[in-house]
Design an enzyme around this catalytic site. Structure first.
Site, PDB file in Angstrom:
ATOM      1  N   TRP A 321     -99.041 120.257 -36.593  1.00 45.48           N
ATOM      2  CA  TRP A 321     -99.427 119.057 -37.355  1.00 45.48           C
ATOM      3  C   TRP A 321     -99.342 117.799 -36.494  1.00 45.48           C
ATOM      4  CZ3 TRP A 321     -96.371 114.770 -38.496  1.00 45.48           C
ATOM      5  CH2 TRP A 321     -96.910 113.861 -39.411  1.00 45.48           C
ATOM      6  N   HIS A 322     -98.408 117.821 -35.529  1.00 45.99           N
ATOM      7  CA  HIS A 322     -98.173 116.626 -34.722  1.00 45.99           C
ATOM      8  C   HIS A 322     -99.336 116.268 -33.809  1.00 45.99           C
ATOM      9  CE1 HIS A 322     -93.980 116.817 -35.958  1.00 45.99           C
ATOM     10  NE2 HIS A 322     -93.845 115.598 -35.491  1.00 45.99           N
ATOM     11  N   GLY A 323    -100.095 117.257 -33.382  1.00 42.39           N
ATOM     12  CA  GLY A 323    -101.135 116.856 -32.440  1.00 42.39           C
ATOM     13  C   GLY A 323    -102.214 117.894 -32.297  1.00 42.39           C
ATOM     14  N   TYR A 468     -96.622 107.706 -32.571  1.00 41.73           N
ATOM     15  CA  TYR A 468     -96.989 108.584 -33.658  1.00 41.73           C
ATOM     16  C   TYR A 468     -98.324 108.207 -34.268  1.00 41.73           C
ATOM     17  CZ  TYR A 468     -93.480 112.149 -34.484  1.00 41.73           C
ATOM     18  OH  TYR A 468     -92.709 113.291 -34.392  1.00 41.73           O
ATOM     19  N   PHE A 471    -100.990 110.797 -34.398  1.00 41.36           N
ATOM     20  CA  PHE A 471    -100.861 111.927 -35.319  1.00 41.36           C
ATOM     21  C   PHE A 471    -101.463 111.582 -36.682  1.00 41.36           C
ATOM     22  CE2 PHE A 471     -98.673 113.278 -31.885  1.00 41.36           C
ATOM     23  CZ  PHE A 471     -97.410 112.792 -31.709  1.00 41.36           C
TER      24      PHE A 471
END
Lengths: 471, 412
Positions: A321-323, A468, A471
């Site tokens: 999900w982060h990247g 962030y 993201f």
């Protein structure tokens, strides 16, 4: 625009606050919604249309779920399609590029022509919006909340500019009362302003000052031991101060408007094990993963190996999900999933207890090494950096890094490290009640001074984007 | 923990529990006045910033040019942002930040370093670049091809390498180290260029042997001691080509008394508006004045005799400390100056080759001056497009080749 920018501090936010203050109470949600959409459109007007479409479908989807019978297959099918639809939108914008790149690489190994691919741009805030929508659907399905009838209230919940771009991930249930009724008063504004000042100080004075050094090290091929550790520890501090600083600003903005967002960080670098770390780092995400993914997979109800599997899958998906620019994020999440399993096995099943300093050191060692995987832009780059951290490329401080370690950077390192470590010393308790007045005064004065310093830097140097943000 | 907590408001329900305590410690001493300080600072900054923005015309700008194209491509937003960064307070903030860094921490920003007290150096001179050897070889190759192309037009190329200030004034670094890898940077490049058949004047030995410091303390550039020595060495290099240069009356250079001179490194550090006593002490140097020479005599019917046969392209070194007039004096001939401040390796040369001056009056000798620190820098996009086709001196053919190269790149 980002919070630490002149566009936000001297144009958008003061104009919005002035307008909000004079807006009659019954129209304030609409004013907040329109301002949030304007904030979103600043980045890309076309993507605002996508965002409005997602908001509309999410609102309508929630109402539709509520109209179906509670335990009916139709409701489960509807819920499934709503979740799949949202995830599909996220997957397209987030992972299409890396999938195309991976397929292209595989084809080129076979001698085929590389794929011609027009890169897809990820709309800001989409990752957070999708998670919030999914949590809303599931909560309505579970009966935790009633579906929101007001489109303005619901759209504002999704769009609120304070948390839209990079969290915290707010559940509808947490602010539903405040959506309908909240105060706009001086006490909240003062408390929120203090929180905003703390966040901006963290982001601008520490994170942004460390950024060039970290970028330089991670762009260097074959970094030495000293270089690699300075870069990695610098990133460890930079990521925390950037992200926690942003969260503090978002919480502060929410408070100024009468919303109470929960904390998103609780001194994560004082963790004693990996489970403890995930109770302290990006708390809103780890709670989301627990409540909507881990429990949905079965949690710890299916026996030992299923529990480990569920932990692994939850963290791997959380990492993904982060990247979407690199498979490193998936690997990072998987590493944390394995670490959680190992920690659970030795901690809960075998009852092994380590002395606190050793537990803390091992936890931090793992977290810091995992950040290397997280930060490196390619897998090869991560391996190269990790090799440097284990002495694979020599030991000395490189000339370029020596050039970059100016006094402000060194001070940012020291300040950041102190900020992380000092709370563990409980100095306030040791000093006693006599000093409490002084401590209370300092608690108000240092954010004000930090805000002033941060504003000077923002005005003078331009802006550094939130990590962030991507993201 | 206390600095990260948020107080619960008395008017709404309790915030959702995450197991994290949310209350600030409350004591008899914590008054509303104290708690108002951060809010007052925030409100003051926002209020003043908004006032300054409106005074700069942001209000009118925000509602003008709302054409869809301008909104979609971000031009409208860029215009607003540019206006905000051009306010007086933004300039004051930048200045305040830099001055505070210097006064409190003796830090001169990312682009300037101090060696011994009062000796400032450009940080770029110490920066190592990825693929340094590749960039050096590319540039040497480009110079060789340009040299051959020029010689086919009857123009002799003479390259002049100006060594880093930190190399020549190494005694003034006071422990600040040049990378060991830079020891042979200039000499290796000189050898590569010479191997390509181009004559090179390496000023390292000339400036090292100067009795007095040849560089300014608070400036990137040489002083008139250094530029004079350099001019003599370059003139010897021109004479060494064997090309007869027509004699022309040199410009009149008149020495002046030494006066304080603000260095560019002080401006780069952003501390030039501090009171003098709080800055690094300025260079006090003679700055000669130059008067143009008289025009050609009665036999010079069309004034052709004064057309320079020597042209100079390069960087701000060629435009500082009267280098060009001193070179003209050393040569006994006119020198046409086409150097550009910030030209780096090829900025001035690219502009010169595309100019009418080169097309209509090519020189007999073209002097190409470049500082040592640009040799290994990664080329910018313009230079990267130009390097592979640098030998195409015809501007139209050059642009066509660059465009073709760009298209070919995109197809892949």
């Amino acid at each position: 625009m980002v919070f630490a920018s002149l566009e936000f501090l001297t144009l958008f936010f003061p104009t919005f606050l002035l307008g909000y203050a004079v807006t009659p109470r019954r129209f304030r949600n609409l004013a907040l919604l329109l301002a949030s959409w304007l904030f979103h459109a600043w980045w890309s007007p076309p993507f605002l249309l996508l965002f409005i479409a997602i908001s509309t479908l999410a609102w309508g989807g929630g109402l539709w779920i509520a109209r179906t019978r509670a335990d009916s297959p139709a409701r489960r099918r509807l819920l499934t399609w709503l979740i799949v639809g949202n995830v599909a939108v996220l997957c397209w914008f987030k992972y299409a590029n890396i999938l195309a790149e991976t397929i292209g690489t595989a084809l080129s190994w076979g001698g085929a022509m590389p794929l011609s691919w027009q890169r897809v741009v990820l709309p800001i805030g989409l990752s957070f919006t999708v998670l919030q929508s999914i949590s809303y659907f599931i909560d309505v399905h579970r009966g935790t909340v009633r579906a929101e009838r007001s489109f303005i209230n619901f759209a504002m919940y999704l769009a609120l500019f304070g948390h839209l771009v990079a969290g915290p991930i707010i559940r509808y249930d947490w602010i539903r009362r405040e959506l309908a009724n909240r105060p706009f008063n001086w006490d909240n504004f003062a408390a929120g302003a203090r929180r905003f000042a703390v966040g901006m100080s963290m982001k601008v004075l520490i994170a942004d000052t460390l950024a060039p050094v970290v970028d330089g090290v991670f762009a260097t091929a074959s970094p030495s031991f000293v270089d690699a550790w300075i870069g990695c520890l610098g990133y460890t501090l930079q990521l925390f101060f950037d992200f926690a600083g942003y969260s503090a600003m978002a919480i502060g903005i929410g408070l100024m408007l009468g919303f109470h967002f929960p904390e998103n960080f609780d001194h994560p670098y004082l963790s004693r094990n990996i489970q403890d770390f995930w109770r302290r780092w990006h708390i809103s995400l780890s709670l989301w993963l627990r409540d909507y993914l881990y429990i949905g997979l079965g949690g710890s109800r299916g026996g030992r190996w299923r529990t480990y599997r569920n932990l692994f899958l939850t963290m791997a998906i959380g990492g993904l999900w982060h990247g979407g620019d690199s498979w490193n994020f998936l690997l990072w999440g998987a590493a944390h999933g394995i670490a959680l399993g190992v920690s659970r096995y030795f901690g809960e099943e075998r009852g092994l207890t380590l002395p606190t300093p050793l537990a803390h050191a091992l936890t931090m060692l793992f977290v810091v090494l995992a950040w290397t995987l997280f930060r490196a832009t390619t897998f090869d780059g991560a391996v190269d950096m990790l090799a440097g951290q284990f002495g694979g490329h020599g030991f000395g401080l490189s000339d370029n890094l020596a050039l970059a370690l100016r006094t402000p950077v060194v001070l940012a390192f020291i300040s950041g490290a102190l900020f992380v470590v000092v709370p563990a010393l409980h100095i306030g308790d040791r000093l006693g009640a006599a000093s409490q007045g002084v401590r209370e005064a300092l608690a108000q004065l240092w954010p004000a001074a930090g805000l002033l310093g941060a504003f000077i830097l923002v005005a003078g140097r331009g802006f550094v984007p939130f990590l962030y943000f991507q993201f | 923990m206390s600095s990260l907590n948020v107080p619960a408001s008395a008017d709404s329900g309790a915030p959702p529990s995450t197991g994290v305590p949310l209350a600030l410690p409350q004591t008899a001493a914590s008054g509303r006045l104290l708690r108002a300080i951060p809010a007052a600072v925030l409100a003051g900054l926002m209020g003043y910033g908004l006032y300054a923005a409106v005074a700069k015309g942001v209000g009118a700008l925000a509602v003008q040019d709302l054409a869809p194209a301008s909104l979609l491509d971000g031009e409208h937003r860029k215009a607003l942002s540019a206006t905000l960064t051009s306010t007086d307070y933004a300039d004051a903030a930048a200045r305040l930040g830099r001055e505070a860094d210097w006064l409190v921490m003796r830090d001169l920003g990312p682009q300037v370093r101090q060696g011994c007290p009062g000796w400032l150096f450009l940080a770029d001179e110490f920066r190592q670049h990825r693929d340094a050897a590749v960039h050096s070889a590319q540039r040497a190759g480009a110079l060789a091809r340009v040299g051959h192309a020029l010689s086919r037009r009857g123009v002799r190329l003479l390259v002049v390498v100006v060594p880093d200030k930190s190399r020549i004034e190494a005694a003034q670094l006071c422990g600040f180290q040049r990378p060991v890898a830079f020891a042979d940077r200039a000499s290796t490049f000189v050898q590569q260029v010479q191997a390509g058949g181009v004559q090179v004047v390496d000023l390292t030995r000339t400036l090292e042997q100067s009795a007095a410091p040849p560089f300014l303390r608070t400036d990137t550039h040489w002083n008139e001691t250094g530029s004079s020595l350099a001019a003599d060495a370059v003139a010897a290099g021109v004479r060494g080509t064997g090309i007869a240069i027509a004699k022309v009356a040199p410009p009149q250079i008149t020495a002046q008394a030494a006066t304080p001179r603000e260095g560019d490194l002080v401006r780069l550090a952003g501390i030039e508006r501090l009171p003098q006593r709080l800055q690094p002490s300025p260079d006090v140097v003679p700055q000669s004045t130059v008067a143009a020479a008289a025009a050609g005599g009665a036999d010079d019917l069309f004034g052709d005799a004064a057309l320079p046969q020597v042209a100079l392209v390069g960087t701000s070194f060629s435009r500082n400390a009267n280098f060009a007039p001193l070179l003209a004096t050393a040569l006994g001939s006119a020198v046409a100056g086409f150097a550009k401040d910030g030209g780096d390796f090829s900025g001035a040369a690219q502009a010169y080759f595309a100019s009418a001056a080169f097309r209509q009056n090519p020189p007999l000798v073209l002097i190409w001056e470049l500082p040592e620190r640009v040799i290994q820098m990664p080329p910018g996009s313009a230079e990267a497009a130009w390097l592979p086709v640098a030998q195409l001196l015809d501007a139209a053919r050059l642009q066509t080749a660059i465009a073709a190269g760009a298209d070919g790149g995109r197809k892949h």
